[in-house]
Design a protein around this motif. Structure first.
Motif, PDB file in Angstrom:
ATOM      1  N   MET A  78      -0.484  -4.321  18.443  1.00  0.00           N
ATOM      2  CA  MET A  78       0.215  -3.522  17.437  1.00  0.00           C
ATOM      3  C   MET A  78      -0.362  -3.764  16.043  1.00  0.00           C
ATOM      4  N   GLU A  85      -3.105  -1.704  14.239  1.00  0.00           N
ATOM      5  CA  GLU A  85      -2.825  -0.461  13.509  1.00  0.00           C
ATOM      6  C   GLU A  85      -3.063  -0.659  12.015  1.00  0.00           C
ATOM      7  N   GLN A  86      -2.790  -1.872  11.518  1.00  0.00           N
ATOM      8  CA  GLN A  86      -3.010  -2.155  10.099  1.00  0.00           C
ATOM      9  C   GLN A  86      -4.399  -2.732   9.837  1.00  0.00           C
ATOM     10  N   GLY A 138      -6.419   1.207  11.638  1.00  0.00           N
ATOM     11  CA  GLY A 138      -5.664   2.449  11.759  1.00  0.00           C
ATOM     12  C   GLY A 138      -5.713   3.312  10.509  1.00  0.00           C
ATOM     13  N   GLY A 180      -4.093   1.651   7.616  1.00  0.00           N
ATOM     14  CA  GLY A 180      -4.390   0.228   7.581  1.00  0.00           C
ATOM     15  C   GLY A 180      -5.115  -0.232   6.334  1.00  0.00           C
ATOM     16  N   ASN A 218      -7.724   1.181  16.201  1.00  0.00           N
ATOM     17  CA  ASN A 218      -6.290   1.111  15.951  1.00  0.00           C
ATOM     18  C   ASN A 218      -5.577   0.600  17.206  1.00  0.00           C
ATOM     19  N   SER A 219      -4.269   0.622  17.223  1.00  0.00           N
ATOM     20  CA  SER A 219      -3.501   0.048  18.328  1.00  0.00           C
ATOM     21  C   SER A 219      -3.665   0.810  19.633  1.00  0.00           C
ATOM     22  N   TRP A 241     -12.052   3.388  14.115  1.00  0.00           N
ATOM     23  CA  TRP A 241     -11.835   3.705  12.702  1.00  0.00           C
ATOM     24  C   TRP A 241     -12.782   4.825  12.296  1.00  0.00           C
ATOM     25  N   VAL A 278       4.796   1.221   7.938  1.00  0.00           N
ATOM     26  CA  VAL A 278       4.168   0.602   9.109  1.00  0.00           C
ATOM     27  C   VAL A 278       4.491  -0.886   9.159  1.00  0.00           C
TER      28      VAL A 278
END
Length: 424
Positions: free
Chosen positions: A24, A27-28, A31, A34, A108-109, A114, A142
């Motif tokens: 998860m 995602e940051q 993402g 992110g 990302n998750s 990217w 997020v």
């Protein structure tokens, strides 16, 4: 130039690695909302910026986002570490375990790579600053959701830090935009067509199957707005009449039933009016009892909203032919008394515990009002009292927002309460 200091901007601690949560966190990392996307967006905007002062702002925050990327990457790597050796953990995401060796990469998750398509760069400084404000808002949300799903206290603390910095950046970008002195709608160089720019097209017309009504507000009435009804809903003969709807309309069965429902609505509005008036008297005491400035500000703002809600209820009752007086709301009376008891006890408690208790009472009040406004609004919709339904919808939205904000204020206080007294 860039220079790497071998020290995290915020020291992270992971007590219990969780590979699924590590996924998860990506995602940051890679993402759309992110830290890498933010770092690249602000830095490239800075390279394009001819305004020296705001270029400095963009480069400062862009560089800080790279530091945040390092924090998120370190957190993710620590959570993903079991994938290197434990078969069951590796099965959580074979792409990470097999192709990436249990480490982080720019995905990302969901495993999507990217892309520079994430970046919003126009070369117009005011437009870019607005994009940055929106980007920080999305990133903040997020982080909130990551915090909600996180079970590790050390990770939560790091995420709270990162989430808070999003608000700091939003504030800096907002003030930079404000300091440019450009009117909000002055975008680019070419002026809009004078009359057309003030026309609001009412393209979602009529009452929906779920009771939705045409809403009016500052976004489509007042000032220079002109409401333009959609031609698709005009009568086929050109007489201006709306065509008959083929949908199922929400109507009462007969006049007697409608009158009984109207009486029930008036009664509920009287109870609500008294409840709001009680709250107008109680909120200043809660403001005074609050310790943290954020909670004080939130309660003070809701006091202003509550005064507006009293006015709306008074207007609704007058429209229904009722008096503008309330009937004693015993439910709110009990909640207010409970709040007063909490305030007395809170004076003896440490700050985070006192404020958390105050927030708990405030949220119980909000849920009481949310239920009352929802019920009253539904009755108004059933009776086709659309103006009253709109008034109640506005107040309902404010109560729901207030409950949400109280919950956000409580999160860092809960973390603080869980720390040893010496650390607080």
């Amino acid at each position: 130039m860039y220079h790497h200091v071998k020290k995290l901007m915020y020291t992270v601690r992971v007590d219990e690695p969780d590979p699924r949560f590590g996924n998860m966190l990506l995602e940051q990392f890679g993402g759309a909302n992110g830290e890498l996307a933010a770092a690249m967006q602000y830095s490239i905007q800075g390279l394009n910026c001819e305004d020296a002062a705001r270029k400095d702002l963009l480069m400062d925050i862009g560089t800080e986002e790279l530091s945040h990327l390092e924090i998120v990457g370190t957190l993710a790597r620590m959570h993903l570490k079991p994938m290197k050796s434990v078969r069951e953990d590796a099965e959580a995401d074979p792409l990470i375990a097999i192709a990436g060796g249990g480490g982080v990469n720019l995905f990302n998750s969901m495993g999507n790579p990217w892309t520079a398509d994430y970046l919003k760069i126009t070369g117009e400084l005011d437009v870019d600053l607005r994009s940055n404000i929106a980007a920080e808002a999305r990133a903040k949300i997020v982080y909130e959701r990551l915090i909600d799903f996180c079970r590790d206290p050390g990770t939560k603390d790091a995420l709270q830090f990162l989430m808070t910095r999003e608000i700091t950046h939003m504030k800096a970008f907002s003030l930079a935009l404000e300091s440019m002195g450009k009117p909000p709608l002055m975008i680019g160089r070419i002026a809009p067509t004078p009359k057309l720019v003030n026309q609001y097209f009412n393209e979602s017309t009529g009452e929906g199957q779920l009771g939705e009504v045409d809403a009016r507000g500052p976004w489509n009435e007042g000032d220079n707005w002109e409401m333009v009804e959609a031609k698709a809903f005009m009568g086929l003969e050109g007489d201006g009449a709306a065509p008959e709807s083929s949908g199922v309309a929400a109507v009462t069965s007969d006049t007697k039933d409608a009158e009984s429902l109207r009486e029930m609505l008036v009664q509920d509005l009287h109870y609500l009016l008294d409840a709001e008036k009680q709250l107008v008297k109680a909120l200043p005491k809660m403001v005074e009892a609050a310790n943290t400035q954020q909670l004080k500000d939130l309660l003070e703002f809701h006091l202003k909203e509550t005064n507006m809600q009293v006015d709306r209820l008074t207007e609704a009752l007058k429209a229904l032919g009722g008096s503008a007086t309330g009937k004693a709301s015993k439910g709110m009376q009990g909640l207010v008394e409970e709040g007063e008891e909490i305030i007395k006890k809170g004076a003896k408690n440490p700050e985070p515990f006192a404020d958390l208790a105050l927030i708990a009472v405030a949220q119980r009040v909000e849920h009481y009002e949310i239920a009352a406004y929802t019920s009253a609004r539904n009755m108004a919709i059933q009776l086709h009292e659309h103006e009253i339904a709109q008034l109640l919808t506005l107040s309902l939205g404010e109560e729901m927002k207030s409950d949400y904000l109280l919950n956000q204020v409580s999160q860092p206080l809960t973390s603080l309460a869980g720390m040893p007294p010496a650390v607080r």
